[in-house]
Design a protein around this motif. Structure first.
Motif, mmCIF file in Angstrom:
data_model
loop_
_atom_site.group_PDB
_atom_site.id
_atom_site.type_symbol
_atom_site.label_atom_id
_atom_site.label_comp_id
_atom_site.label_asym_id
_atom_site.label_seq_id
_atom_site.Cartn_x
_atom_site.Cartn_y
_atom_site.Cartn_z
ATOM 1 N N ILE A 109 7.693 -54.527 -43.565
ATOM 2 C CA ILE A 109 7.319 -54.496 -44.873
ATOM 3 C C ILE A 109 7.674 -55.965 -45.320
ATOM 4 C CG2 ILE A 109 8.371 -53.885 -47.201
ATOM 5 C CD1 ILE A 109 8.180 -51.179 -45.931
ATOM 6 N N GLU A 112 5.669 -58.978 -43.951
ATOM 7 C CA GLU A 112 4.475 -59.152 -44.576
ATOM 8 C C GLU A 112 4.285 -59.564 -46.215
ATOM 9 O OE1 GLU A 112 1.879 -55.912 -43.259
ATOM 10 O OE2 GLU A 112 2.205 -56.274 -41.300
ATOM 11 N N TYR A 113 5.524 -59.216 -46.766
ATOM 12 C CA TYR A 113 5.738 -59.468 -48.046
ATOM 13 C C TYR A 113 5.992 -60.931 -48.407
ATOM 14 C CZ TYR A 113 4.947 -55.071 -50.734
ATOM 15 O OH TYR A 113 4.704 -54.096 -51.398
ATOM 16 N N GLU A 169 1.695 -50.478 -50.197
ATOM 17 C CA GLU A 169 1.399 -50.912 -48.873
ATOM 18 C C GLU A 169 1.344 -52.403 -49.034
ATOM 19 O OE1 GLU A 169 1.841 -51.315 -45.779
ATOM 20 O OE2 GLU A 169 0.836 -49.207 -45.492
ATOM 21 N N THR A 170 1.707 -53.108 -47.889
ATOM 22 C CA THR A 170 1.820 -54.735 -48.024
ATOM 23 C C THR A 170 0.126 -54.979 -47.858
ATOM 24 O OG1 THR A 170 1.298 -54.786 -45.525
ATOM 25 C CG2 THR A 170 3.656 -54.806 -46.447
ATOM 26 N N MET A 188 -0.933 -56.252 -54.969
ATOM 27 C CA MET A 188 -0.181 -57.408 -54.914
ATOM 28 C C MET A 188 0.043 -58.074 -56.529
ATOM 29 S SD MET A 188 1.389 -58.181 -52.239
ATOM 30 C CE MET A 188 1.463 -56.218 -52.238
#
Length: 459
Positions: A109, A112-113, A169-170, A188
């Protein structure tokens, strides 16, 4: 199809550091706070359990857990101590099950963020939550205290569950694996101030070019050495690191940080042990974690891990060779300095980087799986430490302790050597590192130490 042509990945890699990044650190890090609570409180809890359930009236000495019970290999039985230990083992199993799932998820997480300039620091900050475990000491009945200490560990777990359910979710997973650009952009947009365009056709082409699975020839050609590297280094680290944590309470009296068990009450012993653990954490463990956070994007993962393994090996070798000299009241501060230094370089070293590297080296489809395999390999090393090294030295024989410390120095040197199976990842996008970007993996390149170059400053 290169990731450089995908707006969703470019937007994530170049996004400025925002409030949600720090919120993600806390949410992902709460699992490690729970893990730390479990790992570090058990030393004091085990002392209380020994006093409560294993008192020997014939010797009139404070009771202590039998060695096999101490390592929680004691499951059966319905008698009072057996029922208590069996129940504790049962719930610690499920705690381990949950924490085992949290390790790869938290790492993935956060990786990927984060943007590519601060990804390593943010990953290290998540792991550093292990070093922010509070110490509680009060003076009611000892049996109530150990129950309260264990129950308090449920609070961060509940908070983690609540916050994780509200976390989207990413975008990398939604876009590259589910091939849903519209949903990735919407997710996002809810949490980060970035503009992402829906590029459905480009994402489908990108996925088609990187659609190989874990058990495939393509994976082993591109990432086989990386996976061996992350698994072996974590395995070798945990043999030494868990031995450090398990032996703390036995070493504290030599350092003069705690009194002998017969000289204090059960709660007095718990308070002194907690205080000694706090001192070691304050001077060694905690600074080590945060040195990694602040220097990982400047020095790089590769060199931090190499130096950490090397320094741990040197300090443990000195302790092993000079144990007779150090194991005295007159030289307790030398012992404490060497012992604390092993904790510092474990955390400003492989204990942090073995968590960071598996979250960066592998392609999106198998990133969590490869991280989980690496973490599980580490826990196998922890088992060897608990049931091998600990069993060997349980009688307190000085020669055995010296040999054990030399063995641990050797395992750290093996970790130093196995580090050359991984590559530097700082300053690169996840797709560049994994080989998803241009169809060529880092594993296809030589595994030489990377050339140092200054990185961009934090935004």
């Amino acid at each position: 199809m290169s990731s450089k042509n995908l707006d969703v990945l470019n937007a994530l890699d170049s996004a400025r550091t925002q409030l949600y990044h720090f919120k993600a650190i806390v949410i992902a890090g709460m699992g490690f706070f729970t893990d730390a609570s479990d790992l570090f409180c058990i030393s004091t809890v085990s002392k209380l359990l020994g006093r409560r359930y294993y008192f020997d009236p014939t010797s009139n000495k404070p009771g202590k857990l039998p060695h096999i019970v101490k390592n929680f290999g004691y499951w059966s039985g319905l008698g009072c101590p057996r029922a208590v230990m069996g129940t504790l083992c049962f719930f610690r199993f499920w705690l381990g099950f949950g924490i085992g799932g949290d390790y790869p998820l938290s790492a993935t997480i956060m990786s990927e963020y984060a943007n590519k300039r601060t990804r390593g620091a943010f990953l290290a900050a998540v792991f550093a939550m292990q070093g922010v475990d509070p110490i509680f000491s009060t003076e009611p009945e000892a049996d109530y205290v150990r129950r309260i200490v264990l129950m308090l560990g449920a609070l961060p777990a509940l908070l983690t569950y609540y916050w994780r359910m509200k976390m989207p979710e990413t975008a990398r997973y939604t876009a590259l694996i589910e091939v849903n650009a519209k949903q990735a952009a919407a997710d996002m947009g809810r949490v980060l101030d970035v503009e992402i365009q829906a590029e459905q056709e480009k994402l489908a082409q990108f996925k088609a070019a990187n659609d190989y699975k874990l058990l495939s020839t393509e994976f082993f050609q591109c990432h086989g050495l990386h996976l061996i590297g992350t698994m072996t280094t974590w395995f070798l680290l945990d043999i030494a690191f868990y031995n450090q944590n398990l032996t703390q309470k036995g070493i504290f009296p030599t350092m003069g940080l705690t009194s002998s068990a017969s000289a204090v009450s059960a709660l007095g012993e718990m308070f002194e042990t907690a205080r000694a653990m706090f001192i070691i954490a304050l001077l060694g463990t905690f600074p080590g974690y945060w040195f990694t956070v602040f220097f990982i994007e400047k020095i790089g993962r590769f060199y931090i891990q190499l130096v950490g393994f090397l320094m741990m090996s040197i300090f443990m070798l000195i302790i092993g060779v000079k144990y007779d000299y150090l194991n005295t009241k007159e030289h307790k501060w030398y012992f404490a300095t060497l012992y604390g230094s092993t904790f510092f370089f474990a955390n400003f070293g492989p204990n942090s980087t073995t968590f960071v590297l598996p979250a960066e080296l592998f392609l999106t489809r198998v990133r969590s799986t490869c991280h989980a395999l690496s973490a599980a390999s580490g826990k196998a090393g922890a088992m060897i430490s608990a049931f091998g090294v600990q069993n060997y030295t349980q009688d307190g024989d000085v020669n055995k302790i010296k040999k054990a410390m030399m063995f641990l120095a050797f395992t750290n040197m093996l970790g130093f050597c196995c580090t050359f199976l991984v590559t530097e990842t700082k300053g690169k996008s996840l797709e560049e590192i994994s080989g998803e970007d241009a169809g060529k993996s880092e594993a296809e390149m030589t595994h030489k130490p990377p050339t140092y170059r200054p990185e961009a400053s934090w935004e």
